[in-house]
Write a protein that holds these residues in place. Structure first.
Motif, PDB file in Angstrom:
ATOM      1  N   PHE A   1       1.119  -1.178   0.265  1.00  0.00           N
ATOM      2  CA  PHE A   1       0.133  -0.193   0.244  1.00  0.00           C
ATOM      3  C   PHE A   1       1.011   1.211   0.003  1.00  0.00           C
ATOM      4  O   PHE A   1       2.021   0.815   0.652  1.00  0.00           O
ATOM      5  N   TYR A   2       0.751   2.058  -1.337  1.00  0.00           N
ATOM      6  CA  TYR A   2       1.361   2.954  -1.116  1.00  0.00           C
ATOM      7  C   TYR A   2       0.283   3.987  -0.920  1.00  0.00           C
ATOM      8  O   TYR A   2      -0.449   4.957  -1.450  1.00  0.00           O
ATOM      9  N   PHE A   3       1.364   5.331  -0.011  1.00  0.00           N
ATOM     10  CA  PHE A   3       0.443   6.595  -0.107  1.00  0.00           C
ATOM     11  C   PHE A   3       0.986   7.843   0.245  1.00  0.00           C
ATOM     12  O   PHE A   3       2.604   7.761   1.266  1.00  0.00           O
ATOM     13  N   PHE A   4       1.621   7.944  -1.185  1.00  0.00           N
ATOM     14  CA  PHE A   4       2.679   9.530  -1.168  1.00  0.00           C
ATOM     15  C   PHE A   4       4.422   8.907  -0.115  1.00  0.00           C
ATOM     16  O   PHE A   4       5.042   7.894  -1.207  1.00  0.00           O
ATOM     17  N   MET A   5       5.091   9.153   0.781  1.00  0.00           N
ATOM     18  CA  MET A   5       6.248   9.250   0.713  1.00  0.00           C
ATOM     19  C   MET A   5       6.544   7.454   1.964  1.00  0.00           C
ATOM     20  O   MET A   5       7.469   6.765   2.146  1.00  0.00           O
ATOM     21  N   ILE A   6       4.729   7.336   1.927  1.00  0.00           N
ATOM     22  CA  ILE A   6       5.236   5.597   2.874  1.00  0.00           C
ATOM     23  C   ILE A   6       4.215   4.563   1.777  1.00  0.00           C
ATOM     24  O   ILE A   6       3.345   4.674   1.336  1.00  0.00           O
ATOM     25  N   ASP A   7       5.000   3.620   2.448  1.00  0.00           N
ATOM     26  CA  ASP A   7       4.768   2.464   2.067  1.00  0.00           C
ATOM     27  C   ASP A   7       4.464   0.731   2.577  1.00  0.00           C
ATOM     28  O   ASP A   7       5.161   1.482   4.132  1.00  0.00           O
ATOM     29  N   ILE A   8       3.307   0.568   2.738  1.00  0.00           N
ATOM     30  CA  ILE A   8       3.130  -0.459   3.976  1.00  0.00           C
ATOM     31  C   ILE A   8       3.226  -1.749   2.805  1.00  0.00           C
ATOM     32  O   ILE A   8       2.416  -1.992   2.090  1.00  0.00           O
ATOM     33  N   TRP A   9       3.600  -2.428   3.953  1.00  0.00           N
ATOM     34  CA  TRP A   9       4.019  -3.845   3.564  1.00  0.00           C
ATOM     35  C   TRP A   9       3.047  -4.950   4.265  1.00  0.00           C
ATOM     36  O   TRP A   9       2.596  -4.104   6.011  1.00  0.00           O
ATOM     37  N   PRO A  10       3.092  -6.168   4.047  1.00  0.00           N
ATOM     38  CA  PRO A  10       2.089  -6.202   5.128  1.00  0.00           C
ATOM     39  C   PRO A  10       1.614  -6.337   6.079  1.00  0.00           C
ATOM     40  O   PRO A  10       0.882  -7.027   7.312  1.00  0.00           O
ATOM     41  N   HIS A  11       3.197  -7.563   6.602  1.00  0.00           N
ATOM     42  CA  HIS A  11       3.689  -7.369   7.756  1.00  0.00           C
ATOM     43  C   HIS A  11       3.076  -5.606   8.906  1.00  0.00           C
ATOM     44  O   HIS A  11       3.550  -5.625  10.027  1.00  0.00           O
ATOM     45  N   GLU A  12       3.345  -4.570   8.135  1.00  0.00           N
ATOM     46  CA  GLU A  12       2.795  -3.418   8.886  1.00  0.00           C
ATOM     47  C   GLU A  12       1.139  -2.732   8.609  1.00  0.00           C
ATOM     48  O   GLU A  12       1.138  -2.038   8.566  1.00  0.00           O
ATOM     49  N   PHE A  13       0.549  -4.035   8.633  1.00  0.00           N
ATOM     50  CA  PHE A  13      -0.784  -3.610   8.261  1.00  0.00           C
ATOM     51  C   PHE A  13      -1.248  -3.098   9.495  1.00  0.00           C
ATOM     52  O   PHE A  13      -1.974  -2.619   9.593  1.00  0.00           O
ATOM     53  N   PHE A  14      -1.134  -3.006  10.635  1.00  0.00           N
ATOM     54  CA  PHE A  14      -1.095  -2.495  12.010  1.00  0.00           C
ATOM     55  C   PHE A  14      -1.449  -1.271  12.261  1.00  0.00           C
ATOM     56  O   PHE A  14      -2.326  -0.357  12.754  1.00  0.00           O
ATOM     57  N   TYR A  15      -0.767  -0.394  10.706  1.00  0.00           N
ATOM     58  CA  TYR A  15      -0.168   0.922  11.350  1.00  0.00           C
ATOM     59  C   TYR A  15      -1.500   1.394  10.154  1.00  0.00           C
ATOM     60  O   TYR A  15      -2.961   2.032  10.957  1.00  0.00           O
TER      61      TYR A  15
END
Lengths: 529, 289
Positions: free
Chosen positions: A90-104
């Protein structure tokens, strides 16, 4: 209701009265009847202006966001907001979220929940009235309807008239534009899940995946049906939100309120009544508030579940009050607590006119000079900013800051080591013992990195990569592409005379050579016996 | 239907049913509900026409799509075979060394070899290729017939001591006890000598006796130092790994009447791509040379 004659207009004030029925008011609504069409009149005023802005901003965000580009270097998508299902990112501007970071994402949902508590306990059903997609798209569809079919009266006439060329033309034009908007809405949705420019071209050349067309089809249908045909029925019958939100309101929450305490007794013949010495309130019963209501209710019946607090009746009523030269705010945002307190003042029994039918006496709230009484409470920020609001704000900010802090300091390197289970260990011909591991290095940075793996806390141990051609040594180097997981087979061997008596725990240190980011991972070394 | 029974309170017709004085009003169904109900009926008709739906005795109606899970699986299997075709063609055409040098192709071959290994080899060698008594462990660095790619390939293709393959690997150790070539004492002395060569605990006196017996009877195959000879498939006797075990009893039994393992020749049963993939997989386990 009969047509309103000239005698009903307020001479000199020029207030137009509307022949309108609140089709969804409690008395008029039957669950077993077909829906009666609502033809909301266009309101003018500050809330309508605010709603135009909200519509422009929310629609703008929805339609344009997928087209914003954001450079992440080669090999990574350059779309600012992208839900990359295929690569689980999941990309959101400067942030990219990986599956194991889904808690964000979970954290954001928690924040959305708290935000909902905050907004609802403070401003009531502001979500429903201003930003809910259903409200926004119905608003947009009404603009189209007005453009082709005219204002309220023209639309009612068109509804009633038999089918002829002009009616067919107007209706089909309206529905065509609705469908086009619906397609654009469904179409915009899928751009969040793939590279927008590529998908746009593929969509028209027939090369897009089936799921894209299916999604566009479903969302086109729902947009057209919900926004064009079902409208307020979605809010009243389908949506659980009004029920949930109602549970979060209390007597300090803002709601759109008809202030009976200065409106009643309402009369269409205020002047004549006053001449006859009868008491009348500020409401001239012009029905302007009903005419603009997209939900088909009469706000003067009090708080109702159907009311989405869009505040258009406030605009309508303020316009009428201006024409009458009376203070605005006969319909206003107010809290239930204030309303009750003001009602108590109006109900006070020091009435000089015992003959009055209503229990509310406007003379209680207006002094001799016509000024509103000082005892009345008027809504200000103090009415709804209260400990509960502060608490929600504090929780909201705390979670937000905690998430930001985690985001700012999060690791961009993740290491997993899976020991071989079958066989646990291998004895080599010289009597030394070898263990095999699957070493997974996840480089979450947008640039390729070189990692050095070193072994610690295991005497005499040497490591090498199965895929490499290097001799066993105390360190290996692993190159990982940008934003990629590299899985390598790693062997660890301990010479015969240094084999531990029982299985031993050692650690692998994985360190990026460029930026020194490192992770230490504890691993078990299995031995025979 | 005649409007007979009208409820006095609501003015609505009743169904005519009555339970303990409670009568049921015949209110119409909500329109949205009715429409949804009709829509589901329409949907089911479309479903029956399009998909396999109605069970028959041995099969079912197939629908115009004929889309069954079995057919989908068939398609997917065909598609995945199609997707592997390019790599398989390359594997068939190229030398083992050049396949290994190509990182992508090597990874593909190892994965394919791993799955073939589970089907054809794991019965004897174990699912982790860890072997067992009499079945070599393929993870270690001890090879009876050689651990480089070509040697492994030959072993797999032609098998070990396989009667049906003229090119099979063949070796046989004499039954020194059973055929009365050596006496029991001599055999025990040889065992002690081999233990001595391996650097393990042994009876020095017996080992001394065993040295000459070893050089007379064993060195032709196992070499002067007992390190074996891969050309002949003669095992290394002095390393830490033995096919049947390293205890004195097992060593004595092996000299008395040796056991000889047999491995099938896979050349006639598997295609060349699979043989090569198996080779690369076994070679990748950690002992490949």
């Amino acid at each position: 209701m009969n047509a309103i004659g000239a005698e009903n207009s307020h001479s000199g004030s020029n207030v137009e009265a509307f022949d309108v029925e609140a089709v969804n008011s409690r008395e008029n609504r039957s669950l077993y009847e077909a829906r009666k069409a609502i033809h909301p009149k266009r309101a003018k005023g500050s809330f309508r202006t605010l709603k135009w802005w909200v519509m422009a901003v929310t629609l703008g965000i929805y339609y344009l966001t997928p087209w914003i580009r954001w450079d992440r270097g080669s090999g990574l998508p350059d779309q600012a907001v992208l839900l990359d299902m295929a690569n689980r990112r999941f990309y959101f501007f400067m942030i990219d979220i990986w599956p194991h970071e889904f808690f964000y994402v979970a954290g954001m949902l928690v924040m959305a929940g708290i935000g909902l508590f905050l907004v609802t306990s403070t401003f009531g059903r502001a979500w429903c009235g201003y930003t809910c997609p259903q409200t926004v798209w119905v608003d947009l569809f009404l603009v189209v309807e007005r453009f082709f079919e005219g204002e309220r009266n023209a639309r009612i006439k068109l509804d009633a008239q038999p089918w002829n060329g002009s009616k067919i033309a107007k209706r089909s034009a309206k529905h065509i534009v609705w469908v086009l908007i619906a397609i654009a809405t469904g179409g915009a949705w899928i751009f969040y899940f793939a590279d927008a420019p590529t998908l746009f071209v593929n969509l028209f050349t027939g090369n897009a995946p089936h799921v894209a067309y299916a999604t566009v089809g479903v969302l086109t249908a729902t947009t057209y049906i919900f926004g064009g045909l079902m409208r307020e029925q979605v809010c009243t019958y389908m949506c659980p939100w009004p029920r949930i939100q109602a549970a979060m309101l209390d007597e300090h929450s803002l709601t759109v309120t008809y202030n009976d305490w200065r409106g009643e007794p309402r009369s269409r013949h205020a002047k004549r009544m006053r001449k006859e010495g009868k008491i009348v309130g500020d409401c001239v019963d012009c029905n302007a508030c009903v005419a603009v209501c997209p939900m088909g209710i009469d706000i003067r019946d009090g708080q109702q579940m159907e009311c989405i607090t869009c505040a258009l009746c406030i605009d309508a009523c303020d316009g009428v009050m201006d024409k009458l030269g009376v203070e605005r705010g006969l319909i206003s945002y107010a809290t239930l607590g204030e309303y009750n307190s003001n009602m108590a003042i109006a109900h006070a029994s020091e009435s000089t006119h015992a003959s009055t039918v209503s229990l509310i006496n406007p003379e209680n709230v207006r002094g001799k000079s016509g000024q509103l009484s000082d005892k009345l409470i008027h809504t200000s920020w103090r009415s709804f900013i209260r400990p509960r609001t502060y608490l929600y704000m504090a929780i909201y900010v705390a979670i937000g800051l905690a998430m930001l802090a985690m985001l700012a300091t999060r690791e961009r390197l993740d290491v997993h080591v899976l020991p071989d289970r079958n066989p646990l260990f291998v004895v080599l011909s010289d009597g030394s013992v070898r263990n095999g591991y699957e070493l997974k290095i996840l480089n979450m940075k947008g640039e390729q990195r070189e990692f050095e793996v070193t072994i610690h806390d295991l005497d005499g141990a040497l490591i090498w990569l199965a895929a490499g051609s290097d001799e066993p040594s105390s360190r290996v180097r692993i190159h990982v592409e940008a934003s990629k997981l590299k899985s390598s087979r790693l062997f660890v061997v301990v010479p015969k005379h240094q084999i531990p008596d029982t299985k031993a725990v050692f650690s692998l240190l994985v360190k990026a050579l460029d930026d020194s980011e490192s992770v230490t991972h504890d691993v078990q070394f299995e031995v025979p016996g | 239907m005649p409007k007979n029974d009208i409820d006095k309170v609501t003015g609505i017709e009743t169904t005519g049913h009555e339970w303990d004085g409670i009568r049921e009003l015949n209110n119409p169904l909500p329109r949205w509900w009715l429409l949804t109900f009709y829509a589901t009926i329409l949907f089911s008709i479309g479903y029956i026409i399009y998909y396999p739906a109605i069970p028959l005795i041995n099969s079912s109606t197939m629908g115009i799509s004929g889309e069954t899970n079995r057919a989908i699986l068939k398609q997917e299997m065909a598609a995945s075979r199609q997707a592997q075709q390019a790599q398989l063609v390359r594997i068939a055409a190229e030398e083992l060394q050049s396949i290994k040098a190509d990182q992508e192709l090597n990874r593909f071959a190892i994965a394919g070899g791993a799955s073939a290994f589970k089907v054809y080899c794991s019965q004897c060698h174990g699912s982790g290729a860890q072997g067992g008594a009499g079945y070599p462990n393929l993870n270690d660095d001890d090879w009876l017939w050689g651990g480089d790619l070509d040697s492994i390939y030959t072993s797999i293709k032609h098998g070990i001591r396989n009667d049906e393959d003229p090119d099979t690997r063949y070796s046989e150790m004499l039954a020194f006890g059973e055929d009365e070539i050596l006496t029991a004492d001599e055999r025990n002395q040889v065992v002690e000598y081999v233990l001595k060569l391996s650097g393990r605990e042994h009876e020095s006196a017996m080992a001394l006796e065993g040295e000459s017996i070893f050089s007379d009877n064993c060195t032709a195959c196992h070499g002067d130092k007992g390190t074996g000879d891969r050309e002949q498939g003669a095992p290394n006797l002095v390393d830490a790994i033995s096919l049947y075990g390293q205890s004195r009893d097992i060593m004595r039994a092996q000299i008395n009447n040796p056991r000889h393992g047999v491995m099938p020749a896979w050349g006639g049963r598997l295609d060349d791509e699979t043989l090569k993939q198996l080779t690369l997989y076994v070679h990748s386990l950690g002992g490949g040379e």
